[in-house]
Design an enzyme around this catalytic site. Structure first.
Site, PDB file in Angstrom:
ATOM      1  N   ASP A 110     -17.653  49.204 -20.036  1.00  0.00           N
ATOM      2  CA  ASP A 110     -16.688  49.090 -19.723  1.00  0.00           C
ATOM      3  C   ASP A 110     -15.644  47.424 -19.012  1.00  0.00           C
ATOM      4  O   ASP A 110     -16.733  47.484 -18.349  1.00  0.00           O
ATOM      5  CB  ASP A 110     -16.510  50.129 -18.956  1.00  0.00           C
ATOM      6  CG  ASP A 110     -14.547  50.440 -18.865  1.00  0.00           C
ATOM      7  OD1 ASP A 110     -14.371  50.586 -19.746  1.00  0.00           O
ATOM      8  OD2 ASP A 110     -14.614  50.361 -17.620  1.00  0.00           O
TER       9      ASP A 110
ATOM     10  N   GLU B  88     -16.923  45.327 -23.949  1.00  0.00           N
ATOM     11  CA  GLU B  88     -15.821  45.779 -23.735  1.00  0.00           C
ATOM     12  C   GLU B  88     -15.060  44.098 -23.974  1.00  0.00           C
ATOM     13  O   GLU B  88     -14.774  44.436 -22.315  1.00  0.00           O
ATOM     14  CB  GLU B  88     -14.805  46.751 -23.840  1.00  0.00           C
ATOM     15  CG  GLU B  88     -13.534  46.857 -23.567  1.00  0.00           C
ATOM     16  CD  GLU B  88     -12.786  47.726 -22.853  1.00  0.00           C
ATOM     17  OE1 GLU B  88     -11.389  48.738 -23.267  1.00  0.00           O
ATOM     18  OE2 GLU B  88     -13.083  48.301 -21.437  1.00  0.00           O
TER      19      GLU B  88
END
Length: 716
Positions: free
Chosen positions: A351, A387
């Site tokens: 993330d 990401e």
């Protein structure tokens, strides 16, 4: 209660049981004194014994307690300076969760005592609270690491053979009627034969689990009757979250998680974890003191150069973990290695990954984090997915990660959404994304599989909602529908869309099929958001991060069976034909000695696309020829085992368009195997000849295969 103690060892960090006792090792380099606190399972809120740790080495405090066994609850109290302006926030009144805890018993019970300062004090966090937080903090747990893995190993499925399925452990299983009620929403549910059969029948090769590291539900959400449903708020980077365990809270979650991985592996399904190493659940300078902040705030977090009282925030959550500190970087690497070696997971999706690679203030591709992972013999061998952005202006790094990394490709998502909604997007953009995004990856020694392609993910509209709503409906989140960004992409293309209910419903269904067909026939690695193949809706909520209820859970009693069957068939086509899952770039020109192109682009009239067609104006119609060059296996000496050709017809016009098939050198006879306008049309045995026209309905996609070997559709 009196215990015998020994000095112990400074490594491994955390609580390690050796069959005779437990070694405790805790990093707190700026501490003046560290105390180990033990709790009984029968009275977990009452401290039973407190032991001062006297030995430390290189910032690690360590002690060995003979006779202590798995299931023991514990925490730490750290004495030292409380001087926020200098970055120090030690407060012995606050019981701390071990950053290396392998299990955490229970959840936070919000109370003012959890904060290191006095709530409401005129000096805010410059004040110091003396209220004991122990009754409100979940306790760390000593665990028994033994588990009978049998012959289980990581599956190492190649990227080009992968189909990733992003799911939420609870949301995916909580309402499934065929699961025993006592395991719904848990790791045990994902290991159940009913769920594994569904995943196998669908055809996915990996589940990407939304965060399962132990996390905290934010106080402001809890006070509004909401929660942090998605889990992007970690407090324990080694501990599987207790919320998803059906068998207990005192270490049982570790065994249940391992059992889940083992059963999925038996079915040939990999387990990828969505991990959040960029920040913790302690928030900004006004946040609670739960673990890292009280242990060594100055080391664990990136603090403002101007005033160490405040935190650098590259994540939008109030803090950023300081991966540039060697001891913090060690924690991240130890955690990753633990999940691979002890929990047997197959990879990670990071993330907001750029937040991890900031040695100074700008994201740096040559960061030590990348170098260490590249050199690590364990972590470098599993799937690493980034990401590739954070919330800052310098944090958008799509296409800039090292060769061993894959990336969520938001340009793919946006381009394909724009194309099918009829936006003024250039065909060159569509073609680049369909062919693997070479503009992003080819010049850096990467492959088409560097691109993780997706249309929808947990963050945003579900696919059904994407084609159904012009505007978001996040009213249930309590923020006046102002959260969740702006996704009003006008699914029905304004005046060009149908106006009657039947026409609207058919368009929605066809658009879902269009997106799935595009996703699963594109080069790169497809990722499906769980439930999209079932027509799952969140009633227009595009930011359901706080909705642990029917808004987020998959309703297994309201399924789009036709869409599910269509997606199963698409995945089967993709797996059977390497033309759609290459691990090498298209050459795009005549092959040596063969006179055949591996990819070619055509106008609807059958003429090849020329440079001018790519560069001028906007268009919505395209024909794509593909020649199957890849082997069905991984033998490098087996260059080609099939010479089948495919022709893809894409029509994003609202009206039907006639497409002429290319000349005989590309194939003399063709059989339709996919038609998003009429999925049942693939059952017809009609043969189409080169040079002849095929009418593609408005907003539809057709795939033809050179006549010969046939593909049986699902249900045939």
């Amino acid at each position: 209660m009196k215990l015998t103690t020994r000095p112990g060892k400074p490594y491994p960090l955390g609580a390690s049981w050796d069959g005779k006792g437990v070694n405790f090792a805790f990093y707190a380099t700026h501490a003046e004194k560290v105390e180990l606190c033990l709790f009984d399972k029968e009275q977990p809120d009452v401290e039973s014994i407190r032991i001062a740790i006297r030995d430390r080495f290189d910032g690690v405090w360590h002690i060995y307690l003979p006779g202590i066994a798995p299931g023991q609850l514990y925490g730490y109290r750290v004495h030292g300076p409380y001087d926020p302006a200098k970055g120090h926030r030690h407060n012995p009144a606050k019981l701390l969760i071990d950053p290396y805890a392998r299990a955490i018993a229970g959840r936070i019970e919000w109370n003012d005592a959890l904060f290191g300062y006095e709530i409401g004090h005129k000096d805010a966090d410059l004040s110091m609270s003396h209220a004991d937080s122990a009754p409100y903090v979940p306790k760390s747990v000593v665990v028994d690491a033994f588990f009978n893995w049998g012959r289980d190993i990581q599956l190492n499925i190649p990227y080009h053979q992968s189909v990733i399925y992003e799911l939420h452990v609870k949301g995916f299983t909580h309402l499934h009627p065929e699961l025993p009620e006592n395991i719904r929403g848990t790791y045990a549910a994902l290991a159940h034969p009913v769920i594994i059969k569904y995943l196998k029948d669908l055809g996915v090769t990996a589940v990407e689990l939304m965060p399962v590291h132990h996390f905290v539900a934010d106080r402001h959400l809890v006070e509004k009757g909401l929660t942090n449903y998605w889990g992007y708020n970690t407090i324990g980077f080694f501990a599987p979250d207790v919320r998803y365990c059906s068998s207990g809270v005192n270490g049982e979650q570790v065994k249940e998680f391992k059992t889940m991985v083992k059963e999925l592996h038996k079915a040939g399904i990999e387990v990828i974890l969505d991990v959040v190493y960029n920040h913790t659940a302690e928030g900004n300078h006004l946040g609670p003191t739960l673990s890292f902040r009280g242990a060594d705030n100055l080391s664990y977090y990136r603090l403002s150069n101007d005033d160490h009282r405040y935190y650098d925030d590259y994540t939008g959550t109030g803090n950023t973990l300081n991966a540039g500190n060697p001891n913090v970087l060690r924690l991240i690497m130890d955690s990753l290695r633990y999940w691979v070696t002890e929990m047997h997971v197959d990879g990670f999706r990071f993330d907001l990954a750029p937040a991890l690679v900031r040695e100074l203030r700008d994201a740096d591709r040559l960061n030590a984090f990348f170098d260490i992972i590249h050199q690590d013999p364990v972590i470098s061998q599993v799937k690493l997915i980034a990401e590739p952005w954070d919330i800052t202006e310098t944090g958008y790094l799509l296409g800039k990660f090292p060769p061993e990394w894959a990336e969520w490709n938001d340009k793919y998502r946006d381009t394909m959404r724009d194309y099918w909604r009829g936006a003024d997007s250039k065909l060159a953009d569509f073609a680049a994304r369909f062919a693997g995004s070479a503009d992003l990856y080819e010049n850096t020694n990467r492959q088409p599989t560097s691109s993780i392609n997706y249309i929808a993910a947990h963050d945003g509209f579900t696919l059904r909602d994407l084609v159904s709503y012009n505007d978001k409906h996040n009213e249930a989140n309590g923020d006046d529908n102002k959260d969740g960004g702006d996704e009003n992409r006008s699914w029905n293309c304004g005046a060009e869309g149908p106006t009657d209910d039947a026409g609207i419903n058919e368009l929605r269904s066809r658009q879902q099929r269009n997106f799935f067909a595009t996703l699963l026939l594109s080069q790169g690695v497809p990722m499906i958001s769980a439930g999209d193949e079932l027509g799952r809706t969140q009633q227009g909520n595009n930011n359901a991060y706080c909705q642990d209820n029917e808004i987020s859970w998959i309703n297994w009693l309201q399924l789009d069976h036709d869409l599910l069957q269509f997606v199963q068939y698409l995945i089967k086509v993709r797996k059977q034909h390497p033309a759609f899952s290459r691990n090498r770039w298209f050459r795009g020109h005549a092959l040596t000695g063969g006179g055949m192109e591996d990819i070619a682009w055509f106008l609807p009239n059958g003429d090849p696309m020329q440079e001018a067609h790519w560069q001028t104006g906007f268009a919505k119609s395209l024909g794509i020829f593909l020649h199957e060059l890849e082997s069905h296996n991984d033998d490098p000496l087996d260059e080609v085992i099939s010479h089948e050709n495919f022709y893809c017809i894409f029509n994003a016009h609202h009206e039907a368009v006639e497409y002429y098939l290319p000349g005989q050198q590309y194939g003399q006879q063709w059989k339709m195997i996919i038609n998003t306008d009429r999925p049942d049309a693939v059952h017809a045995r009609k043969i189409y000849r080169s040079g002849h026209p095929i009418k593609a309905a408005g907003r539809s996609m057709i795939l033809l295969k050179s006549a010969g070997k046939t593909i049986r559709a699902a249900g045939e």
